[in-house]
Structure formats: structure tokens, C-alpha cells
Design a protein around this motif. Sequence first.
Motif, PDB file in Angstrom:
ATOM      1  N   VAL A   3       0.828  -1.205   0.000  1.00 25.83           N
ATOM      2  CA  VAL A   3       0.000   0.000   0.000  1.00 25.83           C
ATOM      3  C   VAL A   3       0.862   1.254   0.000  1.00 25.83           C
ATOM      4  O   VAL A   3       0.612   2.204  -0.766  1.00 25.83           O
ATOM      5  N   LEU A   7       0.872   3.892  -3.060  1.00 27.05           N
ATOM      6  CA  LEU A   7       0.431   5.258  -2.795  1.00 27.05           C
ATOM      7  C   LEU A   7       1.451   6.257  -3.310  1.00 27.05           C
ATOM      8  O   LEU A   7       1.096   7.248  -3.971  1.00 27.05           O
ATOM      9  N   TRP A  27     -11.965  -3.435   2.134  1.00 20.87           N
ATOM     10  CA  TRP A  27     -10.980  -2.417   1.826  1.00 20.87           C
ATOM     11  C   TRP A  27     -10.335  -1.914   3.102  1.00 20.87           C
ATOM     12  O   TRP A  27     -10.992  -1.693   4.132  1.00 20.87           O
ATOM     13  N   VAL A  42      -6.656   7.228   2.477  1.00 24.63           N
ATOM     14  CA  VAL A  42      -6.429   6.205   1.467  1.00 24.63           C
ATOM     15  C   VAL A  42      -7.378   5.043   1.714  1.00 24.63           C
ATOM     16  O   VAL A  42      -7.490   4.536   2.834  1.00 24.63           O
ATOM     17  N   ALA A  44      -7.769   1.321   0.172  1.00 24.32           N
ATOM     18  CA  ALA A  44      -7.030   0.393  -0.669  1.00 24.32           C
ATOM     19  C   ALA A  44      -7.730  -0.953  -0.718  1.00 24.32           C
ATOM     20  O   ALA A  44      -8.213  -1.452   0.304  1.00 24.32           O
ATOM     21  N   ARG A  83      -6.909  -0.038  -7.728  1.00 26.42           N
ATOM     22  CA  ARG A  83      -6.512  -0.586  -6.434  1.00 26.42           C
ATOM     23  C   ARG A  83      -6.599   0.393  -5.281  1.00 26.42           C
ATOM     24  O   ARG A  83      -6.505  -0.004  -4.120  1.00 26.42           O
ATOM     25  N   MET A  84      -6.800   1.681  -5.577  1.00 24.94           N
ATOM     26  CA  MET A  84      -6.677   2.669  -4.500  1.00 24.94           C
ATOM     27  C   MET A  84      -7.418   3.958  -4.847  1.00 24.94           C
ATOM     28  O   MET A  84      -7.481   4.371  -6.005  1.00 24.94           O
TER      29      MET A  84
END
Length: 285
Positions: A3, A7, A27, A42, A44, A83-84
Motif C-alpha cells: 500500500v 500510494l 478495503w 487512502v 485500498a 486498487r486505491m
Amino acid sequence: MDVRGHLGELVGARVERLEQFGSSHAWGLYRGELRGGRSVFVKARVDGAAGEGGVFAAEAAGLRWLGAADAGLVPEVLAVDERMLVLPWVESGAASASAAERLGRELAGLHADSPGEFGASWPGWIAALPLDNSPSSGEWGSWYAERRLAPYLPAAARELGRDGVALVERVMDRIGALGGPAERPSRIHGDLWSGNVLWARGRAMLVDPAAHGGHRETDLAMLALFGAPHLDRILAGYQEVAPLAAGWRQRIPLHQLHPLLVHVVLFGSSYAGMTKAAAAAALAG
């Protein structure tokens, strides 16, 4: 997934610190500190999570679409991929009566910006479930029955039982009479329970939308479902700007029926009683 590394790549900045503070469905939720001191939120995706990248794409599209009408009501989307999702970090606190009244007025302004049709141009999600945003320029009642109630009834049927399914089917059959006066489509948040309202700096900020063109009473009914703070002041502020049509209080259970069906599908029998009660109240209203 790494992650922290992802990021940094997505926002193009060094991540000085990353801390997970919770989770939502499948998530992970994180607070990140970027070089230069900026804090970010965030969300993720865990590998293999439901919805894959479509969930974040829908959330980002909804935030941008709502922000086009009132940029102050929703956070800016800083970055998004399959994914994010990355947003500015919002330091939230307790709600005040004045902030609640302001939310009511601003929500009325948001709803006044009509997209011209029900639904949206992107595939929707609500939590981890697909949300059919197929657009329609017809009546709200039939759209709501076909796109917001019928898709979730089969998966909820086991928990609702025959009597509960029959109640919801009667609501769908009578939707034209139960939906109240015709309203033009409104730009709505679509999942406006109290947990999706952040209170900061004397105002509210709305997050995690299932945004679409819908009925304005839906957002207000969602605020009532799990008890938004100072709800009476939110409603007072709203009514100052855009008075609601007669009978709106009696229609609250009708608008709550969709999120309750979603809760039955996601969380099981603990919401079956509330769902059947909402359907019965909608029919009685």
C-alpha cells in the motif's frame, strides 16, 4: 499489495508515514503523510475484493460529479486507480446546530442542480454491491422499483421470508401511487447515512457516495435512517431553501427500503425486521 509503495507511485510523492486505522467491507482505510506535510485518506483494495477496481472508479466519479455542483460539499479526488482511492484527510469533530442548518441549505442547493435524468453515466456500487445506474428520463417510481428494489430482493428473500418478499413486491406494484408528486431528477449523494457525513470547520463534508440522479427525498430519508445529529436543524435549513412536497414524512420508509434491502443482503437477518417494517409503513403511508 504494498500500500505504501503504491500510494507513493500514484500521487507522485514520498510517503513519510502510513497508518491503517480501520477497514470497510474488503478495503483497508489508511492515513498517509506525504513529503511536505500533506495528510491524505487512502482506501485500498485487498487482493480479490468484490468489485475490483470498479468500486473506486464509481466513488471517484460520484465525488467529481457532486463537486461539479458544489465543490465545498465533497472532497477533491487526488488520485484513483483500480486498487486505491486517495482523498485529502479531513479532521472531523462534533456536529453543531449551525453546521447542520448549513448542510440542509447546501443539500437543497445540490439537489436543485438537476442532471436531467435518473441514474448516472457510470456503473454504480453501493458498499460491495453493484448498483444499476441505467439512466431513465421516465418517472422516478418505476425507475426506483426496477433499479433500486428489484435487483436486491432475490438475494434478500431467504432472510425476509415469503411475507417480507410479498410486502416489497406490493410496494413495487403500487410504486406509482406511493411515490408522491412528480419531481425532476436531483443530483443526490445516494448513500447519505450519518457515517458518510464528516463535520469539520463549521460545515459538513460528504464522503463515500453512491451518487446518481435520483429523488431528493432519498438523501433526507437516509440521514434519518441511522440518526444524523441535529437532523431537525438539517431539515429546517433544507425547508428554508426548497420546501418538500406534502406527505414527505410518510414517504420516508419508501426511500429507506432500498438501503435496508442492501443491508439485508450484506449483513443478513438482523435487518430483516426493519426492512419488512419499512415496506409495511410505505404501503400504509
